[in-house]
Design an enzyme around this catalytic site. Sequence first.
Site, PDB file in Angstrom:
ATOM      1  N   SER A  58      -1.844  -3.602  -3.623  1.00  0.00           N
ATOM      2  CA  SER A  58      -1.463  -4.175  -4.919  1.00  0.00           C
ATOM      3  C   SER A  58      -1.320  -5.676  -4.747  1.00  0.00           C
ATOM      4  O   SER A  58      -1.060  -6.156  -3.636  1.00  0.00           O
ATOM      5  CB  SER A  58      -0.106  -3.578  -5.326  1.00  0.00           C
ATOM      6  OG  SER A  58       0.469  -4.326  -6.366  1.00  0.00           O
ATOM      7  N   TYR A  98       9.046  -1.963  -3.073  1.00  0.00           N
ATOM      8  CA  TYR A  98       7.668  -1.714  -3.516  1.00  0.00           C
ATOM      9  C   TYR A  98       6.718  -2.672  -2.794  1.00  0.00           C
ATOM     10  O   TYR A  98       5.685  -2.263  -2.269  1.00  0.00           O
ATOM     11  CB  TYR A  98       7.546  -1.879  -5.036  1.00  0.00           C
ATOM     12  CG  TYR A  98       6.148  -1.580  -5.553  1.00  0.00           C
ATOM     13  CD1 TYR A  98       5.638  -0.287  -5.525  1.00  0.00           C
ATOM     14  CD2 TYR A  98       5.323  -2.601  -6.047  1.00  0.00           C
ATOM     15  CE1 TYR A  98       4.347  -0.015  -5.974  1.00  0.00           C
ATOM     16  CE2 TYR A  98       4.042  -2.335  -6.501  1.00  0.00           C
ATOM     17  CZ  TYR A  98       3.562  -1.036  -6.466  1.00  0.00           C
ATOM     18  OH  TYR A  98       2.273  -0.760  -6.897  1.00  0.00           O
TER      19      TYR A  98
END
Length: 301
Positions: A151, A176
């Site tokens: 990501s 994350y």
Amino acid sequence: MNKKWTLEQVPSQEGRVAIVTGANSGIGYETSLGLAQKGVEVVMACRDLRKAEEARSRLVAKCPTAKIKIRKVDVSSLREVRDFVNQFRKQYERLDLLINNAGIMMSPYKVSEDGFENQLATNYIGHFALTGLLLPILTATPRSRVVTLSSLSYKWAEIQFDDLHAKEGYSRRKAYGQSKRACLIVAYELQRRLAAAGYDTLSVAAHPGLCKTNLDQYFPALIRPLGNLFLQTAKQGALPVLYAALANDIQGGEFIGPDGFQQMRGYPTEVDSDDYSKDEQVAKRLWKASEEMTNTYYLGA
Ligand SMILES: NC(=O)c1ccc[n+]([C@@H]2O[C@H](COP(=O)([O-])OP(=O)(O)OC[C@H]3O[C@@H](n4cnc5c(N)ncnc54)[C@H](OP(=O)(O)O)[C@@H]3O)[C@@H](O)[C@H]2O)c1
């Protein structure tokens, strides 16, 4: 690399087999659909069989020739990952594509059944074990590939080796970021180790830009609809993943993302990442820690 790459450029992939984790929703679903449209038999590896059945029905309505199997796996559980692999290896003799896609984002603090911080367990650790346990069948399949979802958020954190599981303080965002950085670092390291061992299996990292999916489920309800205004669709976001899996100019070790403004949207292209993500000492340390956490040892350097 071709500009505006789309699936239309890909020849039939009949006879090939893929596993897609988290295949019932978002990018995993669109990746499964794209692979099925090219004739790949897709094993949808999902934690919720009811959602998986519903997704298969949607997919088959769009692609009546799709060859889809559903298998249960919660990737945050090493026990379930092992059971999944044991079952898969009894039923299949080849694995062409492993798409490490399942993920959660910015979830509240939770410890997985193995004692790990749950975003790291789900996004990274389970996939590290899954890849290692599937390695014999991957390397026995000519020109196989492992595609790992990272990501843009990998930049949110480095690897907290002294506190991998955030016992000293939890930030949803940093957890994350760390998990997605770990995915990227180890996708690069996997390629180095596969090549050093002489295998033709390729490891490729991909990111989908910013897409409207269920990944925002832990965001405040009021801001979730805003995503519809500026995020790209999951179908478009799946293109870098499909490119990483199927394009014929992939060598292994690439990071594929969208070519538009700030890599937030667009068509697949090779993208760069920061120096830390390419640091081989960090990668070796993370690999070793991951082997120990999962008790899964492979491609020893
Ligand atoms: N959307 C974006 O803008 C974006 C950007 C960068 C990277 N990504 C990455 O893209 C990947 C797919 O995300 P998405 O955007 O498509 O989100 P999504 O729509 O929420 O899909 C996530 C999928 O992962 C599954 N999953 C979650 N935890 C799991 C577990 N423990 N075991 C098995 N499956 C599990 C979900 O299953 P359930 O339906 O059962 O929850 C769902 O199928 C993730 O790795 C994410 O980090 C997305």
